[in-house]
Scaffold this active site. Structure first.
Site, PDB file in Angstrom:
ATOM      1  N   LYS A   1      -5.541 -16.772 -23.585  1.00  0.00           N
ATOM      2  CA  LYS A   1      -5.263 -15.789 -22.524  1.00  0.00           C
ATOM      3  C   LYS A   1      -5.433 -16.438 -21.157  1.00  0.00           C
ATOM      4  O   LYS A   1      -4.572 -16.328 -20.280  1.00  0.00           O
ATOM      5  CB  LYS A   1      -6.249 -14.623 -22.676  1.00  0.00           C
ATOM      6  CG  LYS A   1      -6.081 -13.513 -21.671  1.00  0.00           C
ATOM      7  CD  LYS A   1      -7.303 -12.584 -21.615  1.00  0.00           C
ATOM      8  CE  LYS A   1      -7.660 -11.977 -22.938  1.00  0.00           C
ATOM      9  NZ  LYS A   1      -8.678 -10.914 -22.810  1.00  0.00           N
TER      10      LYS A   1
ATOM     11  N   LYS B   1     -17.046 -16.484 -24.289  1.00  0.00           N
ATOM     12  CA  LYS B   1     -17.385 -15.062 -24.431  1.00  0.00           C
ATOM     13  C   LYS B   1     -18.854 -14.957 -24.794  1.00  0.00           C
ATOM     14  O   LYS B   1     -19.415 -15.879 -25.391  1.00  0.00           O
ATOM     15  CB  LYS B   1     -16.545 -14.435 -25.556  1.00  0.00           C
ATOM     16  CG  LYS B   1     -16.449 -12.927 -25.484  1.00  0.00           C
ATOM     17  CD  LYS B   1     -15.360 -12.508 -24.516  1.00  0.00           C
ATOM     18  CE  LYS B   1     -15.323 -11.018 -24.306  1.00  0.00           C
ATOM     19  NZ  LYS B   1     -14.117 -10.614 -23.552  1.00  0.00           N
TER      20      LYS B   1
ATOM     21  N   ASP C   1     -17.314  -6.700 -20.114  1.00  0.00           N
ATOM     22  CA  ASP C   1     -16.485  -6.338 -21.266  1.00  0.00           C
ATOM     23  C   ASP C   1     -17.053  -4.992 -21.742  1.00  0.00           C
ATOM     24  O   ASP C   1     -17.706  -4.297 -20.944  1.00  0.00           O
ATOM     25  CB  ASP C   1     -16.557  -7.423 -22.358  1.00  0.00           C
ATOM     26  CG  ASP C   1     -15.477  -7.270 -23.425  1.00  0.00           C
ATOM     27  OD1 ASP C   1     -14.331  -7.677 -23.176  1.00  0.00           O
ATOM     28  OD2 ASP C   1     -15.757  -6.711 -24.511  1.00  0.00           O
TER      29      ASP C   1
HETATM   30  P1  NDP Z   1     -15.790  -0.002 -21.704  1.00  0.00           P
HETATM   31  O1  NDP Z   1     -17.163  -0.183 -22.231  1.00  0.00           O
HETATM   32  O2  NDP Z   1     -15.597   0.345 -20.277  1.00  0.00           O
HETATM   33  O3  NDP Z   1     -15.033   1.126 -22.552  1.00  0.00           O
HETATM   34  C1  NDP Z   1     -14.876   0.993 -23.922  1.00  0.00           C
HETATM   35  C2  NDP Z   1     -14.193   2.232 -24.458  1.00  0.00           C
HETATM   36  O4  NDP Z   1     -13.808   2.005 -25.810  1.00  0.00           O
HETATM   37  C3  NDP Z   1     -15.077   3.457 -24.470  1.00  0.00           C
HETATM   38  O5  NDP Z   1     -14.295   4.615 -24.329  1.00  0.00           O
HETATM   39  C4  NDP Z   1     -15.694   3.378 -25.861  1.00  0.00           C
HETATM   40  O6  NDP Z   1     -16.175   4.634 -26.353  1.00  0.00           O
HETATM   41  C5  NDP Z   1     -14.540   2.883 -26.674  1.00  0.00           C
HETATM   42  N1  NDP Z   1     -15.033   2.121 -27.834  1.00  0.00           N
HETATM   43  C6  NDP Z   1     -15.803   1.014 -27.808  1.00  0.00           C
HETATM   44  N2  NDP Z   1     -16.106   0.604 -29.042  1.00  0.00           N
HETATM   45  C7  NDP Z   1     -15.525   1.484 -29.856  1.00  0.00           C
HETATM   46  C8  NDP Z   1     -15.471   1.598 -31.259  1.00  0.00           C
HETATM   47  N3  NDP Z   1     -16.091   0.727 -32.069  1.00  0.00           N
HETATM   48  N4  NDP Z   1     -14.758   2.625 -31.775  1.00  0.00           N
HETATM   49  C9  NDP Z   1     -14.116   3.523 -30.955  1.00  0.00           C
HETATM   50  N5  NDP Z   1     -14.151   3.456 -29.623  1.00  0.00           N
HETATM   51  C10 NDP Z   1     -14.831   2.456 -29.078  1.00  0.00           C
HETATM   52  O7  NDP Z   1     -15.011  -1.345 -22.076  1.00  0.00           O
HETATM   53  P2  NDP Z   1     -13.655  -1.922 -21.477  1.00  0.00           P
HETATM   54  O8  NDP Z   1     -12.753  -0.819 -21.074  1.00  0.00           O
HETATM   55  O9  NDP Z   1     -14.015  -2.954 -20.481  1.00  0.00           O
HETATM   56  O10 NDP Z   1     -13.063  -2.695 -22.741  1.00  0.00           O
HETATM   57  C11 NDP Z   1     -12.136  -2.097 -23.648  1.00  0.00           C
HETATM   58  C12 NDP Z   1     -11.370  -3.174 -24.391  1.00  0.00           C
HETATM   59  O11 NDP Z   1     -10.641  -3.977 -23.443  1.00  0.00           O
HETATM   60  C13 NDP Z   1     -12.218  -4.183 -25.180  1.00  0.00           C
HETATM   61  O12 NDP Z   1     -11.486  -4.589 -26.318  1.00  0.00           O
HETATM   62  C14 NDP Z   1     -12.355  -5.359 -24.212  1.00  0.00           C
HETATM   63  O13 NDP Z   1     -12.621  -6.561 -24.906  1.00  0.00           O
HETATM   64  C15 NDP Z   1     -10.962  -5.358 -23.609  1.00  0.00           C
HETATM   65  N6  NDP Z   1     -10.804  -6.029 -22.330  1.00  0.00           N
HETATM   66  C16 NDP Z   1     -11.589  -5.718 -21.257  1.00  0.00           C
HETATM   67  C17 NDP Z   1     -11.392  -6.337 -20.042  1.00  0.00           C
HETATM   68  C18 NDP Z   1     -12.169  -5.989 -18.831  1.00  0.00           C
HETATM   69  O14 NDP Z   1     -11.875  -6.537 -17.758  1.00  0.00           O
HETATM   70  N7  NDP Z   1     -13.136  -5.078 -18.891  1.00  0.00           N
HETATM   71  C19 NDP Z   1     -10.370  -7.405 -19.880  1.00  0.00           C
HETATM   72  C20 NDP Z   1      -9.547  -7.594 -21.055  1.00  0.00           C
HETATM   73  C21 NDP Z   1      -9.783  -6.941 -22.214  1.00  0.00           C
HETATM   74  P3  NDP Z   1     -17.731   5.039 -26.207  1.00  0.00           P
HETATM   75  O15 NDP Z   1     -17.897   5.463 -24.781  1.00  0.00           O
HETATM   76  O16 NDP Z   1     -17.926   6.131 -27.199  1.00  0.00           O
HETATM   77  O17 NDP Z   1     -18.508   3.807 -26.556  1.00  0.00           O
HETATM   78  O1  2IT Z   2     -11.471  -9.917 -22.394  1.00  0.00           O
HETATM   79  C1  2IT Z   2     -11.414 -10.228 -21.189  1.00  0.00           C
HETATM   80  O2  2IT Z   2     -10.464 -10.864 -20.731  1.00  0.00           O
HETATM   81  C2  2IT Z   2     -12.507  -9.777 -20.310  1.00  0.00           C
HETATM   82  N1  2IT Z   2     -13.393  -9.080 -20.768  1.00  0.00           N
HETATM   83  C3  2IT Z   2     -12.523 -10.204 -18.870  1.00  0.00           C
HETATM   84  C4  2IT Z   2     -13.092 -11.592 -18.727  1.00  0.00           C
HETATM   85  C5  2IT Z   2     -13.331 -12.063 -17.320  1.00  0.00           C
HETATM   86  O3  2IT Z   2     -13.909 -13.152 -17.213  1.00  0.00           O
HETATM   87  O4  2IT Z   2     -12.980 -11.393 -16.358  1.00  0.00           O
END
Ligand code: NDP
Ligand code: 2IT
Length: 451
Positions: A117, A129, A169
């Protein structure tokens, strides 16, 4: 599903044996290997020089004890991880996840994906990570702070602006990054802003970093639709999750004129036939740190809530589906339902949310499908822009930052599309992303000798 080239099979076997009991890591490696047959046919040197084996083996893996004291004065122990996967293109870069499901296999799958990525962004960042099996749900601010401080008390010796730059994350947002940055500063006696990204604006963060992943995913969808002469106007969308990525994806979809009718959390999903009220979702999830089920209780008519296990958010008919919660949250059966209901585009805001069966189903049905390593790269790309601002002691406007993000996402889309075409699979964004990311990392590694 694509088959693994027979020349790559022994490499995959070794990966499986060496990393036994880590199914998510195997899944991520298999997905990339399925694309590499065409690369080694064209560039046999990647095979001869052991580059594929080397890319599958993390450079360093750190596992540590995280002791902390809860509000009842009880000692708690969690496990901390940092997998420094690949530094051929720059310092290790990637988020930290706090979730009870975290183990070394999950962190390895995420670090592996991150490497490709980050290469796709064309920014100078390697892949890494980290995380912990700590569960922040129901924990007080004080408990979260003490946990973050203890986590950083070990992690600080392994990271640095030129070494490894963590970010957020799942379960790690602005609050946690603040506590970790505070502890890093205290331990090192250095104001090294570039050691973490996703920081608050008041202490060196970048504008638009919170928005970046969700916005970026929607920019990627815009490019995919553009390529087919279509737009968002009048389309119905479903976005799983209700955290950082999901809420900003919803915001951008609404901005472009799509109607977002459902989102979820780990307790279930909520449907609002009139289109989701994003302010209410944020009030519940961000401010109250509550459950998405409350949305239905507050809003009433025109909405309903289905508990996890009693149905799936992918039962809700839509043309655009963005899985933005977690790995393997959308399986083959659910993909078949989406296809039956007329889904047109699926883009992964989360990391590896679609199972291999789901991906195969989308591709067979000619659904536009974008893998996470391309579609959600906007978050880490904007983290690299944050590093750039920190290094030059500068701070850009929101518009400037979002414009850069938009360019980066458009470029990633175009590179994936072009690479897929060049390797004889037009429209296959999986192949395009895997090959373009792999070649960039592999070429840098070749130039650096056997490392
Ligand atoms: P958050 O913690 O902000 O939100 C996660 C969300 O997903 C919550 O609504 C949570 O529900 C739900 N969730 C988490 N685990 C589970 C599970 N096992 N089953 C069902 N629902 C679940 O995280 P992010 O929004 O930052 O991350 C979401 C996804 O995006 C992840 O896969 C992460 O790796 C990916 N990502 C994040 C980036 C970033 O910049 N933050 C960048 C690129 C990818 P609940 O509140 O009930 O836990
Ligand atoms: O999965 C991802 O790309 C992230 N959680 C963000 C990583 C970062 O260094 O901003």
């Amino acid at each position: 599903m694509a088959r693994i080239d027979e020349k790559l099979e022994p490499i995959l076997e070794t990966v499986k044996q060496r990393n036994a009991g880590e199914p998510e890591f195997h899944q991520a490696v298999i997905e990339v290997m399925e694309s590499l047959g065409r690369v080694v046919a064209k560039h046999p040197q990647f095979l001869d020089e052991g580059l594929i084996e080397r890319i599958c083996e993390p450079e360093r893996q750190i596992i540590f004890r995280v002791p902390w004291v809860d509000d009842q004065n009880r000692v708690r122990i969690n496990r901390g991880f940092r997998v420094q996967f690949n530094s051929a293109l720059g310092p290790y870069k990637g988020g930290i996840r706090f979730h009870p499901s975290v183990n070394v296999g999950i962190i390895k799958f995420l670090g592996f994906e991150q490497t490709f990525k980050n290469a796709l962004t064309t920014m100078p960042i390697g892949g890494g990570k980290g995380g912990s099996d700590f569960d922040p749900k129901g924990r007080s601010d004080g408990e979260v702070m003490r946990f973050c401080q203890s986590f950083m008390t070990e992690l600080y010796r392994h990271i640095g602006e030129y070494t490894d730059v963590p970010a957020g994350d799942i379960g790690v947002g602005g609050r946690e990054i603040g506590y970790m940055f505070g502890q890093y500063k205290r331990l090192t006696n250095r104001y090294e802003a570039g050691v973490l990204t996703g920081k608050g604006l008041s202490y060196g963060g970048s504008r638009a970093r919170p928005e970046a992943t969700g916005y970026g995913t929607v920019f990627f969808v815009r490019s995919m639709l553009d390529a087919c002469g279509e737009g968002f106007e009048g389309k119905t969308a479903v976005v799983s999750g209700s955290g950082n990525v999901a809420t900003f994806a919803i915001q951008k979809l609404q901005h472009y004129g799509a109607k977002v009718v459902a989102c979820s959390d780990s307790g279930g999903y909520v449907v609002d036939e009139n289109g989701l009220d994003l302010d209410l979702v944020r009030e519940i999830k961000e401010n109250r740190r509550g459950r998405i089920s409350e949305y239905h209780r507050i809003k009433g008519t025109g909405t309903y809530f289905i508990e996890a296990g009693k149905g799936s958010i992918w039962d809700v008919p839509c043309e655009i589906a963005l899985p933005c919660a977690t790995q393997n949250e959308l399986n083959g059966k659910q993909a078949a339902t989406l296809i039956r209901n007329g889904v047109r585009v699926v883009a992964e805001g989360a990391n590896m949310p679609c199972t291999p069966e789901a991906i195969a189903a989308f591709q067979r049905a000619d659904v536009l499908y974008a893998p996470g390593k391309a579609a959600n790269a906007g978050g880490v790309a904007t983290s690299a822009l944050e590093m750039q601002q920190n290094a030059s002691r500068d701070s850009w406007t929101f518009e400037q930052t979002v414009d850069r993000l938009d360019d980066i996402m458009t470029n990633i889309h175009d590179v994936c599309a072009r690479t897929a075409e060049e390797y004889g699979a037009p429209g296959d964004y999986v192949l395009g992303a895997n090959i373009a990311g792999f070649v960039r990392v592999a070429e840098a590694m070749r130039a650096l000798g056997v490392i």
